[in-house]
Design a protein around this motif. Structure first.
Motif, mmCIF file in Angstrom:
data_model
loop_
_atom_site.group_PDB
_atom_site.id
_atom_site.type_symbol
_atom_site.label_atom_id
_atom_site.label_comp_id
_atom_site.label_asym_id
_atom_site.label_seq_id
_atom_site.Cartn_x
_atom_site.Cartn_y
_atom_site.Cartn_z
ATOM 1 N N PRO A 531 -12.011 -7.723 22.074
ATOM 2 C CA PRO A 531 -13.151 -7.146 21.338
ATOM 3 C C PRO A 531 -12.807 -6.768 19.904
ATOM 4 C CG PRO A 531 -12.118 -5.471 22.690
ATOM 5 C CD PRO A 531 -11.385 -6.756 22.985
ATOM 6 N N ASN A 532 -13.851 -6.422 19.144
ATOM 7 C CA ASN A 532 -13.675 -5.858 17.815
ATOM 8 C C ASN A 532 -12.981 -4.505 17.934
ATOM 9 O OD1 ASN A 532 -15.166 -7.724 15.913
ATOM 10 N ND2 ASN A 532 -16.758 -7.360 17.435
ATOM 11 N N LYS A 533 -12.245 -4.147 16.890
ATOM 12 C CA LYS A 533 -11.500 -2.894 16.889
ATOM 13 C C LYS A 533 -11.823 -2.063 15.654
ATOM 14 C CE LYS A 533 -7.313 -4.448 19.359
ATOM 15 N NZ LYS A 533 -5.836 -4.584 19.235
ATOM 16 N N ILE A 534 -11.745 -0.744 15.824
ATOM 17 C CA ILE A 534 -11.901 0.183 14.712
ATOM 18 C C ILE A 534 -10.523 0.723 14.364
ATOM 19 C CG2 ILE A 534 -12.929 2.346 13.928
ATOM 20 C CD1 ILE A 534 -15.262 1.782 15.834
ATOM 21 N N GLY A 535 -10.145 0.629 13.073
ATOM 22 C CA GLY A 535 -8.799 0.973 12.635
ATOM 23 C C GLY A 535 -8.626 2.411 12.219
ATOM 24 N N LYS A 536 -7.431 2.683 11.703
ATOM 25 C CA LYS A 536 -7.010 4.067 11.458
ATOM 26 C C LYS A 536 -7.781 4.759 10.352
ATOM 27 C CE LYS A 536 -3.001 2.444 8.703
ATOM 28 N NZ LYS A 536 -2.985 1.037 9.158
ATOM 29 N N TRP A 537 -8.369 4.018 9.431
ATOM 30 C CA TRP A 537 -9.188 4.686 8.412
ATOM 31 C C TRP A 537 -10.680 4.447 8.641
ATOM 32 C CZ3 TRP A 537 -11.256 0.905 4.984
ATOM 33 C CH2 TRP A 537 -10.561 -0.304 4.915
ATOM 34 N N GLY A 538 -11.015 4.108 9.902
ATOM 35 C CA GLY A 538 -12.407 3.966 10.308
ATOM 36 C C GLY A 538 -12.991 2.607 10.061
ATOM 37 N N GLN A 544 -5.782 -8.174 14.701
ATOM 38 C CA GLN A 544 -5.454 -7.356 15.865
ATOM 39 C C GLN A 544 -4.574 -6.176 15.469
ATOM 40 O OE1 GLN A 544 -6.622 -7.680 19.074
ATOM 41 N NE2 GLN A 544 -7.953 -9.290 18.250
ATOM 42 N N ALA A 545 -3.612 -6.417 14.569
ATOM 43 C CA ALA A 545 -2.797 -5.326 14.040
ATOM 44 C C ALA A 545 -3.610 -4.536 13.015
ATOM 45 C CB ALA A 545 -1.536 -5.883 13.398
ATOM 46 N N ASP A 546 -3.420 -3.234 13.022
ATOM 47 C CA ASP A 546 -4.181 -2.350 12.137
ATOM 48 C C ASP A 546 -3.498 -2.303 10.766
ATOM 49 O OD1 ASP A 546 -5.805 -0.472 11.025
ATOM 50 O OD2 ASP A 546 -5.434 1.104 12.507
ATOM 51 N N ARG A 547 -3.636 -3.409 10.003
ATOM 52 C CA ARG A 547 -2.931 -3.538 8.729
ATOM 53 C C ARG A 547 -3.865 -3.549 7.518
ATOM 54 N NH1 ARG A 547 -2.305 -9.313 10.216
ATOM 55 N NH2 ARG A 547 -0.267 -8.891 11.089
ATOM 56 N N ASP A 548 -5.158 -3.361 7.709
ATOM 57 C CA ASP A 548 -6.104 -3.434 6.591
ATOM 58 C C ASP A 548 -5.769 -2.413 5.510
ATOM 59 O OD1 ASP A 548 -8.552 -5.144 7.894
ATOM 60 O OD2 ASP A 548 -7.620 -3.819 9.369
ATOM 61 N N ASP A 549 -5.925 -2.819 4.264
ATOM 62 C CA ASP A 549 -5.669 -1.970 3.110
ATOM 63 C C ASP A 549 -7.002 -1.455 2.572
ATOM 64 O OD1 ASP A 549 -5.044 -0.824 0.684
ATOM 65 O OD2 ASP A 549 -4.025 -2.584 -0.143
ATOM 66 N N PRO A 550 -7.201 -0.141 2.527
ATOM 67 C CA PRO A 550 -8.498 0.392 2.059
ATOM 68 C C PRO A 550 -8.770 0.099 0.588
ATOM 69 C CG PRO A 550 -6.905 2.162 2.359
ATOM 70 C CD PRO A 550 -6.287 0.938 2.951
ATOM 71 N N ASN A 551 -7.742 -0.344 -0.156
ATOM 72 C CA ASN A 551 -7.933 -0.671 -1.566
ATOM 73 C C ASN A 551 -8.055 -2.173 -1.808
ATOM 74 O OD1 ASN A 551 -7.666 2.102 -2.480
ATOM 75 N ND2 ASN A 551 -5.502 1.908 -1.926
ATOM 76 N N ASP A 552 -8.136 -2.948 -0.748
ATOM 77 C CA ASP A 552 -8.224 -4.405 -0.856
ATOM 78 C C ASP A 552 -9.648 -4.804 -1.245
ATOM 79 O OD1 ASP A 552 -8.096 -7.129 -0.594
ATOM 80 O OD2 ASP A 552 -7.514 -7.133 1.516
ATOM 81 N N GLN A 553 -9.781 -5.471 -2.388
ATOM 82 C CA GLN A 553 -11.094 -5.924 -2.845
ATOM 83 C C GLN A 553 -11.173 -7.448 -2.832
ATOM 84 O OE1 GLN A 553 -12.759 -3.743 -6.259
ATOM 85 N NE2 GLN A 553 -11.084 -2.286 -6.044
ATOM 86 N N HIS A 554 -10.621 -8.060 -1.804
ATOM 87 C CA HIS A 554 -10.643 -9.512 -1.657
ATOM 88 C C HIS A 554 -12.083 -10.011 -1.575
ATOM 89 C CE1 HIS A 554 -9.876 -13.498 0.151
ATOM 90 N NE2 HIS A 554 -8.698 -13.397 -0.425
ATOM 91 N N ARG A 555 -12.294 -11.237 -2.082
ATOM 92 C CA ARG A 555 -13.649 -11.801 -2.151
ATOM 93 C C ARG A 555 -14.252 -12.062 -0.774
ATOM 94 N NH1 ARG A 555 -9.747 -15.265 -3.355
ATOM 95 N NH2 ARG A 555 -9.601 -17.269 -2.273
#
Length: 742
Positions: A531-538, A544-555
């Motif tokens: 399933p979809n997942k909600i990460g550490k900063w919401g 699958q790994a919670d590696r998203d960067d909250p400052n990432d402004q990728h297109r």
């Protein structure tokens, strides 16, 4: 269905009471924007010239007074090898590219100083005009690309007898030599890949003299001159036929014969009826611009808009322009619109002007169904069907000889070619278009004959492809979140696409009442998908790994497919995931992490996120999330940062998915139907205080009209080919009703 309420005679009561509906009729008295216009000729092909097209052949017009230059295309003039599978080689061989067909020039003699110059494109009728005065004589030039007669027509007129004299030359962009004979100019040739091509200009209906001179046509002492432009290749969209068919010059001669017993006025009449019927099928009214602003030439209006002024009529024009471009580049019997729609002046266009299937070709068709251009969707569906066999062969080569079904590499040609990286869930995304055509039209014959077999076969590919994890969850193996991050298992973009595929298959199979055993298997696979997942900063996780960067402004916002154009995540059924998606979208738009306190404005979306296609996708995402203000900001972003004076979207470089995409996104602000209920005005900004729409389509085979005042619906109507029961959400209240017959 028109909901009738009591008519109160006092205006005060009308303002106080929240009406449920009103009388039948056109919800808008305002005519839709119809014209782009300019006070000078074009000098830049991609930024200023204006397009005409009939789906198969098209032209870009500059509107020169002394010298008129017309560049033209035919959608199947491609280099490259049949059934290519491998590197992205875009030259004469290998994957190939879409090519420039050629151009012709008309040099007019005795044109002096030009006055009262106007160059215009009427998008409601599909007619380009150039008018001016010189030496006291009025000159008018008209051009249109006729779908009924498969010809581009040019008429040159003067208000004085014998005022037109000059020379016409025709040039192939592929090296063929033009030949003049009697009243015609033509060339024919063969590409290195054995694709034959031919073009012909024929001068007709003149009161002067036209003669062949060397490799040109010379016309003398005319007051009117009409030209026909024909262009063809021997391409045929069939793998078994080697992608080749009839000789192009034979096809041109057949079209010439078909026009012998007609005339300019009849050809134009058929053309106008054809285009206007499609263009008038849907319209929106989101406000009225000041008269002084509305009367400005289009390039000046755009400059003022880009400096911060509001111009709702310009936004409406952009909406209708996207519909015009689709009508002009995608018609039944032809190929789908490519990265540049139909128009290309280069033999080395950006990204081969190909079919990119990791969002671009799909975005081209986001507005096809919702804006009542369903027939313009058919070329994409036909293309998908035609490409299946070479894709099956390439898929077995890549994923194993026993793999059923197919998918595709990111770039595709018209000859069964697959180039660049594998976009493994490409077939699942294509399947959405196969399904949506049925969802909006409820054409059961189409679903049974064409749609369902494609959906089932793609499900079988994923049945063989999905990877079972130790916990029993199913993941898409070795996936990629375009064009971002590593290849790994369970990328959310891929998971969401396969979920969407399975849901579309289940709905289609249930509608046809067939394959109950396989329905159970697909339902079980869908339930087992990780399933979809909600990460550490919401945030909604991209991996699958919670590696998203909250400052990432990728297109790319690939992991938000489930919000739009998918339907797995919405505010009603999955509110927590919808909130997480909102946080992710804010992050990509420079409004989270280190920028959390930065106001969300058109300027806060910066750098890599300012692309022709990012604004429309984010507009639709915000609309699905119910935020009309942010959706409206995305419209402004496209026009402010990624739109050229001729209203072409630019990536940069020029790329047409932005035009098509915004035309698909705006209806999501006005009407949604993906969650089982027709929602009216789900996400309009405060600036759209009063307005209306007519002819937008909803899933279930419905056509919807609506009018609102002060943000509240005051009239709505739902029609369908067969009256049926449905749910409609009006002013926050959901009700059951029955549609009227179309």
């Amino acid at each position: 269905m028109i909901q009738q309420f009591r008519i109160y005679s006092f205006a005060l009561l009308l303002l106080i009471l929240a009406p449920e509906a009103s009388q039948a009729g056109n919800p808008s008295a305002k005519e839709p924007p119809a014209r782009l216009w300019y006070q000078q000729p074009a000098t830049k092909w991609d930024a200023e010239a204006l397009p005409v097209g009939n789906g198969r052949i098209g032209a870009m017009l500059y509107g020169g007074a002394e010298k008129e230059r017309v560049q033209f295309n035919e959608q199947s003039l491609w280099s490259g090898d049949n059934n290519w599978d491998g590197e992205y080689k875009t030259g004469d061989r290998g994957f190939g590219s879409y090519r420039n067909f050629g151009e012709f020039e008309i040099t007019f003699r005795q044109i002096g100083e030009v006055e009262k110059y106007v160059r215009a494109l009427d998008i409601q009728q599909g007619i380009h005009t150039t008018s001016f005065q010189s030496n006291g004589v009025a000159f008018t030039r008209t051009a249109f690309a006729s779908y009924p007669d498969q010809v581009i027509v040019f008429r040159y007129s003067a208000g004085k007898k014998k005022a037109l004299s000059g020379r016409i030359t025709l040039n192939s962009a592929q090296g063929a030599r033009a030949v003049a004979a009697d009243n015609t100019l033509s060339f024919s040739g063969e590409m290195p890949n054995s694709l034959k091509y031919a073009a012909k200009i024929k001068a007709v209906y003149t009161d002067g003299k036209v003669v062949a001179a060397d490799s040109a046509l010379v016309f003398e002492n005319c007051s009117t001159l009409t030209l026909y432009l024909f262009a063809h290749t021997n391409y045929y969209p069939d793998y078994a036929s080697g992608w080749r068919g009839k000789d192009p010059m034979t096809l041109i001669r057949q079209e010439e014969v078909s026009l012998q017993n007609t005339n300019y006025d009849k050809i134009k009449e058929r053309h106008v009826k054809d285009v206007s019927t499609l263009m008038q099928a849907a319209s929106i009214d989101i406000g009225t611009s000041p008269m002084a602003q509305a009367q400005l030439p289009t390039d000046q209006r755009l400059k003022k808009y880009q400096s911060g002024e509001t111009d709702p009529d310009l936004e409406e024009l952009v909406f209708q322009y996207g519909r015009y471009l689709l009508v002009s580049s995608s018609r039944p019997g032809g190929l789908p619109a490519n990265l540049q729609g139909l128009w290309n002046n280069s033999n080395t266009p950006a990204w081969a002007s190909d079919y990119h299937n990791n969002i671009n070709i799909q975005m081209n068709y986001w507005g096809a169904e919702s804006t009542n251009l369903s027939e313009c969707h058919l070329p994409l569906i036909d293309y998908i069907v035609a490409q299946q066999e070479p894709c099956r062969i390439a898929s077995r080569k890549a994923f194993g000889e026993n793999v059923r079904g197919w998918t595709a590499r990111t770039s595709q040609s018209i000859f069964g070619g697959n180039g660049w990286e594998w976009n493994i869930p490409a077939s699942a995304w294509y399947a959405q278009h196969i399904f949506e055509h049925w969802a909006f039209t409820r054409d059961d014959a189409y679903l049974r004959k064409t749609g369902y077999p494609v959906l089932k076969e793609i499900c079988q590919f994923w049945e063989d492809r999905l990877k079972k994890m130790p916990d029993g969850a199913l993941m898409v193996p070795n996936g990629w979140s375009p064009e971002h991050g590593p290849r790994e298992d369970g990328v959310m973009h891929d998971q969401q696409l396969v979920w969407d595929l399975f849901q579309n298959y289940l709905d289609a199979a249930a509608a046809l009442g067939i394959d109950t055993a396989y329905q159970r298997k697909v339902a079980a696979m869908q339930k087992a998908l990780a399933p979809n997942k909600i990460g550490k900063w919401g945030q909604l996780q991209e991996w699958q790994a919670d590696r998203d960067d909250p400052n990432d402004q990728h297109r790319h916002t690939s992991h938000l497919f489930a919000v739009y154009p998918g339907r797995q995540i919405n505010r009603i059924q999955t509110p927590a995931l919808a909130t997480a998606a909102e946080i992710s979208l804010r992050s990509r738009s420079g409004n989270y992490g280190a920028n959390a306190n930065t106001p969300f404005t058109v300027a806060s979306t910066v750098g890599d996120s300012r692309r022709s296609w990012t604004w429309p996708w984010r507009c639709a995402l915000w609309a699905r999330l119910g935020d009309g203000e942010k959706a409206g900001i995305m419209i402004r972003g496209l026009l402010q940062f990624n739109m050229l004076p001729n209203l072409f979207a630019t990536h940069p470089p020029f790329q047409m998915d932005g035009n098509f995409g915004i035309t698909g996104a705006i209806p999501e602000m006005l009407l949604q139907s993906h969650a089982g209920v027709i929602q009216l005005l789900p996400a309009i900004p405060a600036s759209w205080k009063n307005g209306s729409f007519r002819g937008l389509r909803a899933r279930g085979g419905y056509v919807v009209d609506c009018r609102w005042e002060n943000g509240m619906v005051t009239m709505w109507k739902v029609r369908s080919a067969k009256p049926g029961k449905l749910k409609v959400q009006v002013n926050g209240k959901t009700m059951e009703t029955t549609s009227e017959r179309l």
